[in-house]
Design an enzyme around this catalytic site. Structure first.
Site, PDB file in Angstrom:
ATOM      1  N   ASN A 111       0.854  -1.191   0.000  1.00  0.00           N
ATOM      2  CA  ASN A 111       0.000   0.000   0.000  1.00  0.00           C
ATOM      3  C   ASN A 111       0.888   1.239   0.000  1.00  0.00           C
ATOM      4  O   ASN A 111       2.055   1.192   0.412  1.00  0.00           O
ATOM      5  CB  ASN A 111      -0.897   0.016   1.236  1.00  0.00           C
ATOM      6  CG  ASN A 111      -1.892   1.171   1.213  1.00  0.00           C
ATOM      7  OD1 ASN A 111      -2.501   1.450   0.180  1.00  0.00           O
ATOM      8  ND2 ASN A 111      -2.069   1.840   2.340  1.00  0.00           N
ATOM      9  N   HIS A 113       0.827   5.324   1.270  1.00  0.00           N
ATOM     10  CA  HIS A 113       0.094   6.220   2.175  1.00  0.00           C
ATOM     11  C   HIS A 113       0.743   7.595   2.171  1.00  0.00           C
ATOM     12  O   HIS A 113       1.972   7.708   2.294  1.00  0.00           O
ATOM     13  CB  HIS A 113       0.094   5.651   3.592  1.00  0.00           C
ATOM     14  CG  HIS A 113      -0.672   6.485   4.562  1.00  0.00           C
ATOM     15  ND1 HIS A 113      -2.057   6.524   4.567  1.00  0.00           N
ATOM     16  CD2 HIS A 113      -0.263   7.339   5.545  1.00  0.00           C
ATOM     17  CE1 HIS A 113      -2.463   7.354   5.517  1.00  0.00           C
ATOM     18  NE2 HIS A 113      -1.395   7.856   6.115  1.00  0.00           N
ATOM     19  N   SER A 140       4.777   7.139   2.162  1.00  0.00           N
ATOM     20  CA  SER A 140       5.364   5.872   2.600  1.00  0.00           C
ATOM     21  C   SER A 140       4.747   4.717   1.817  1.00  0.00           C
ATOM     22  O   SER A 140       3.530   4.656   1.654  1.00  0.00           O
ATOM     23  CB  SER A 140       5.097   5.627   4.097  1.00  0.00           C
ATOM     24  OG  SER A 140       5.539   6.699   4.896  1.00  0.00           O
ATOM     25  N   ASP A 149      -2.669   1.248   8.173  1.00  0.00           N
ATOM     26  CA  ASP A 149      -1.468   2.015   7.840  1.00  0.00           C
ATOM     27  C   ASP A 149      -0.323   1.707   8.799  1.00  0.00           C
ATOM     28  O   ASP A 149       0.570   2.552   9.018  1.00  0.00           O
ATOM     29  CB  ASP A 149      -1.754   3.526   7.842  1.00  0.00           C
ATOM     30  CG  ASP A 149      -2.819   3.912   6.832  1.00  0.00           C
ATOM     31  OD1 ASP A 149      -2.869   3.281   5.754  1.00  0.00           O
ATOM     32  OD2 ASP A 149      -3.612   4.827   7.120  1.00  0.00           O
TER      33      ASP A 149
END
Length: 222
Positions: A111, A113, A140, A149
């Site tokens: 992912n 972020h 990030s 997260d």
């Protein structure tokens, strides 16, 4: 795109600008990646058109068609399995995934972020950084775990915050860095350099720090 590499499926909810960056860099040979499918939870996501233009199979798993998160995640997982995905890339995918789904794909799911994690998990990160009078903000890339997260960070990129910045201006600056670092991390994953073991990100056989890969000269990142 190199079909001998692990199969990557990209999950989107919106415009798909990070998807486009990955597609472009894979097509030009800047990175090695094998994108076999794109899945959106929103029928109107422009990223679906980006996939179509690139000749990548794309489909919709509309979260509104399911009564529970568990039912949606089960349908999403079934679709992912049809692509025989080895790697999942969340690129602006705006759904909180259930514990069962995350456990199924632990260590295979990336992912991005828009903050320098562990700062500012969740939403509205740009305005929160401005309100806190931070001088530096950023992005990030991390592995996905059950903590929102909160998975191990792989790579971060920093941007300055200027006094006159609005959240929208800062977001554009961050997006530029997103389009640099996310394709790179996907290549690390695709070529076997990057792994997650025992809750830690490892690159080239070495554990990464809390803030991921560190290089004083980001132009040398490769």
């Amino acid at each position: 795109m190199n079909s001998s590499l692990p199969k990557t499926v990209v999950l989107i909810s919106g415009s798909g600008s990070n998807l486009q960056a990955i597609i472009d860099q894979a097509n030009t040979g800047q990175i090695k990646a094998n994108i076999v499918g794109v899945i959106s939870n929103r029928p109107d996501a422009y990223g679906l058109e980006r996939a179509k233009l690139a000749g990548i199979p794309a489909c919709i798993v509309d979260h509104k068609a399911y009564d529970t998160r568990e039912a949606f995640d089960a349908a999403l997982a079934a679709t992912i399995e049809q692509y025989e995905a080895d790697i999942l890339v969340l690129a602006g995918f705006m759904r909180i995934l259930t514990s069962g789904f995350v456990q199924t794909y632990m260590g295979k799911m990336l992912n991005i972020h828009p903050s320098l994690l562990p700062k500012y998990t969740g939403l509205n990160t740009h305005q929160r950084a401005i309100d806190a009078k931070d001088s530096v903000h950023g992005v990030s890339v991390h592995f996905v775990t059950e903590e929102l997260d909160g998975g191990p960070v792989i790579l971060q990129a920093k941007v300055p915050i200027f006094p006159e910045d609005t959240a929208d201006i800062l977001a554009e600056r961050v997006h530029e860095q997103e389009h640099r670092v996310y394709p790179l991390v996907l290549e690390w994953m695709s070529t076997g350099r990057l792994k997650m073991e025992k809750g830690t990100a490892w690159l080239d056989g070495q554990p990464l720090s809390q803030h991921g890969y560190a290089n004083e000269d980001e132009e040398d990142i490769q």
